[in-house]
Design a protein around this motif. Structure first.
Motif, PDB file in Angstrom:
ATOM      1  N   ASN A  13       7.877 -13.903  -5.630  1.00 11.39           N
ATOM      2  CA  ASN A  13       8.847 -14.127  -4.566  1.00 11.39           C
ATOM      3  C   ASN A  13      10.044 -14.903  -5.103  1.00 11.39           C
ATOM      4  O   ASN A  13       9.960 -15.562  -6.145  1.00 11.39           O
ATOM      5  CB  ASN A  13       8.225 -14.916  -3.406  1.00 11.39           C
ATOM      6  N   SER A  14      11.142 -14.872  -4.354  1.00 13.78           N
ATOM      7  CA  SER A  14      12.342 -15.598  -4.754  1.00 13.78           C
ATOM      8  C   SER A  14      12.292 -17.071  -4.351  1.00 13.78           C
ATOM      9  O   SER A  14      13.289 -17.780  -4.504  1.00 13.78           O
ATOM     10  CB  SER A  14      13.586 -14.929  -4.150  1.00 13.78           C
ATOM     11  N   VAL A  15      11.161 -17.517  -3.841  1.00 12.62           N
ATOM     12  CA  VAL A  15      10.908 -18.927  -3.544  1.00 12.62           C
ATOM     13  C   VAL A  15       9.783 -19.387  -4.466  1.00 12.62           C
ATOM     14  O   VAL A  15       8.766 -18.696  -4.592  1.00 12.62           O
ATOM     15  CB  VAL A  15      10.513 -19.123  -2.068  1.00 12.62           C
ATOM     16  N   PRO A  16       9.894 -20.545  -5.129  1.00 11.04           N
ATOM     17  CA  PRO A  16       8.907 -20.940  -6.139  1.00 11.04           C
ATOM     18  C   PRO A  16       7.606 -21.508  -5.594  1.00 11.04           C
ATOM     19  O   PRO A  16       6.728 -21.864  -6.374  1.00 11.04           O
ATOM     20  CB  PRO A  16       9.658 -22.006  -6.952  1.00 11.04           C
ATOM     21  N   ILE A  17       7.461 -21.596  -4.269  1.00 15.44           N
ATOM     22  CA  ILE A  17       6.241 -22.123  -3.660  1.00 15.44           C
ATOM     23  C   ILE A  17       5.839 -21.240  -2.484  1.00 15.44           C
ATOM     24  O   ILE A  17       6.653 -20.481  -1.951  1.00 15.44           O
ATOM     25  CB  ILE A  17       6.417 -23.581  -3.172  1.00 15.44           C
ATOM     26  N   PHE A  18       4.556 -21.369  -2.078  1.00 16.84           N
ATOM     27  CA  PHE A  18       4.099 -20.752  -0.841  1.00 16.84           C
ATOM     28  C   PHE A  18       4.228 -21.751   0.296  1.00 16.84           C
ATOM     29  O   PHE A  18       4.274 -22.967   0.078  1.00 16.84           O
ATOM     30  CB  PHE A  18       2.643 -20.309  -0.960  1.00 16.84           C
ATOM     31  N   ALA A  19       4.242 -21.233   1.517  1.00 16.13           N
ATOM     32  CA  ALA A  19       4.339 -22.116   2.681  1.00 16.13           C
ATOM     33  C   ALA A  19       3.036 -22.854   2.941  1.00 16.13           C
ATOM     34  O   ALA A  19       3.042 -23.989   3.418  1.00 16.13           O
ATOM     35  CB  ALA A  19       4.748 -21.312   3.915  1.00 16.13           C
ATOM     36  N   VAL A  20       1.906 -22.221   2.644  1.00 15.50           N
ATOM     37  CA  VAL A  20       0.600 -22.810   2.933  1.00 15.50           C
ATOM     38  C   VAL A  20      -0.262 -22.774   1.687  1.00 15.50           C
ATOM     39  O   VAL A  20      -0.007 -22.003   0.759  1.00 15.50           O
ATOM     40  CB  VAL A  20      -0.107 -22.068   4.092  1.00 15.50           C
ATOM     41  N   ARG A  21      -1.336 -23.601   1.707  1.00 12.94           N
ATOM     42  CA  ARG A  21      -2.146 -23.748   0.511  1.00 12.94           C
ATOM     43  C   ARG A  21      -3.377 -22.856   0.497  1.00 12.94           C
ATOM     44  O   ARG A  21      -3.830 -22.441  -0.567  1.00 12.94           O
ATOM     45  CB  ARG A  21      -2.573 -25.208   0.362  1.00 12.94           C
TER      46      ARG A  21
END
Length: 359
Positions: free
Chosen positions: A142-150
């Motif tokens: 993804n173009s975001v380096p983190i996920f929203a949830v774990r």
């Protein structure tokens, strides 16, 4: 005792031993069956892969034959040019100097294949690189380096909060607010989106593998890395004019490819002390002392529609890896793998049913 023998029964001690043996014999398959249904999630409150896919489906209207997430996308083909630098951390065949064919897919999140490109705040890039000796390497970024949830449980709760209300056809804002209140880790993801507008095109975005993976080199030394692919083209944020075109991402990609191939550098970020290995909601610090290895270049040469293109039936399972690369203990990796396969099964069945019915 005389009564028992007169009826042809064995002594009570022997009957006890015999009964115990039958209990053990019957308990083994019963235990296996119980473990099976538990792992499947049938009688467990934890979300199984089918339940997670059900939750994805509840966030939109039905779209038979399409992926349950990232339904709108475009196929791409090309190759990976390995420069050999990746062998510093991994013995994986993909890092040996050479050129390896690939099939990929660029997409935006969401279950509606007809949604406007302007609705997507995230760009996604998936790749399957074909390697020697029957191996391949699949990446979903993804173009975001983190996920929203774990965790898968948190993902399940997020999807339920985003489900369409049968009465209004829209998500219930109170449910979403309750979810956000109970999951403060989502704030980091939201902050990143607020500070980084989506790219104006697919080909000027950096894409991140997000989860950590364990690399093993030729000497058996283990290191954890997170990878990213960095474009040759400079990032530009999307503007209002672009958003008016519902298909600007695929249109601009095709137009750019008509002028020549597109390139992204594969960068391996090596973990440092204190970096989280199993929590993809936590971004690694951008430290100048962090080892960063440019391992080669992904080259995209052509694009095709996803309806009949080569990426249509590929599951971009991030746990399909060559020897020398292994998943970390990030719980989302296994969940992504299983849900992707359930999604494929459902859309394949839907396509078969449509053909059988003459559609």
């Amino acid at each position: 005792m005389k009564f028992e023998r007169s009826r042809g029964l064995p002594p009570r001690s022997q009957r006890f031993d015999l009964g115990l043996r039958w209990v053990v014999v019957l308990a083994i398959p019963a235990t296996i069956a119980a473990l099976f249904v538990w792992c499947a999630g049938w009688f467990s409150p934890r979300p199984s892969a089918p339940r997670i896919v059900d939750a994805f489906e509840a966030t939109t209207t039905p779209h038979p034959g399409f992926r349950r997430n990232h339904a709108k996308g475009i196929c791409v083909t090309g190759h990976f040019e390995s420069n050999g630098n990746g062998e510093l951390v991994s013995r994986a065949s993909v890092f040996a100097p050479g050129r390896y064919p690939l099939v990929g897919r660029l997409s935006i999140p969401g279950g509606d294949p007809g949604q406007d490109d302007g609705a997507g705040a995230v760009r996604s890039f998936a790749l399957r690189t074909v390697l020697p000796h029957g191996e391949d390497w699949r990446i979903a970024m993804n173009s975001v380096p983190i996920f929203a949830v774990r965790t898968p449980q948190a993902l399940f709760e997020q999807l339920n909060a985003d489900a369409r209300d049968p009465q209004t056809g829209r998500p219930d804002p109170e449910k979403m607010q309750a979810f956000l209140d109970s999951h403060p880790e989502v704030r980091a993801f939201d902050r990143y989106l607020d500070q980084h507008l989506p790219s104006s095109r697919y080909d000027n975005a950096t894409y991140y593998g997000i989860s950590a993976f364990r690399m093993t080199d030729a000497h058996g030394v283990h290191r954890f890395v997170r990878w990213e692919v960095v474009p040759d083209l400079p990032y530009r944020p999307v503007d209002a004019r672009k958003r008016r075109d519902p298909d600007f991402l695929s249109y601009d990609l095709m137009r750019q490819l008509a002028t020549g191939p597109l390139r992204w550098h594969l960068v391996l970020n090596v973990a440092m002390p204190g970096d989280s290995i199993d929590d993809s909601t936590r971004q690694w610090a951008n430290s100048p002392s962090r080892p960063r290895i440019d391992a080669g270049t992904f080259v995209i040469e052509r694009a095709q529609t996803q309806i009949d293109g080569p990426c249509r039936d590929i599951v971009f399972d991030p746990t399909i890896l060559p020897a020398g690369i292994a998943p970390s203990s990030d719980p989302l990796l296994a969940a992504r793998s299983s849900t992707y396969h359930v999604s494929l099964e459902r859309r394949t069945w839907e396509e078969a049913a449509a053909l059988a019915n003459g559609h």
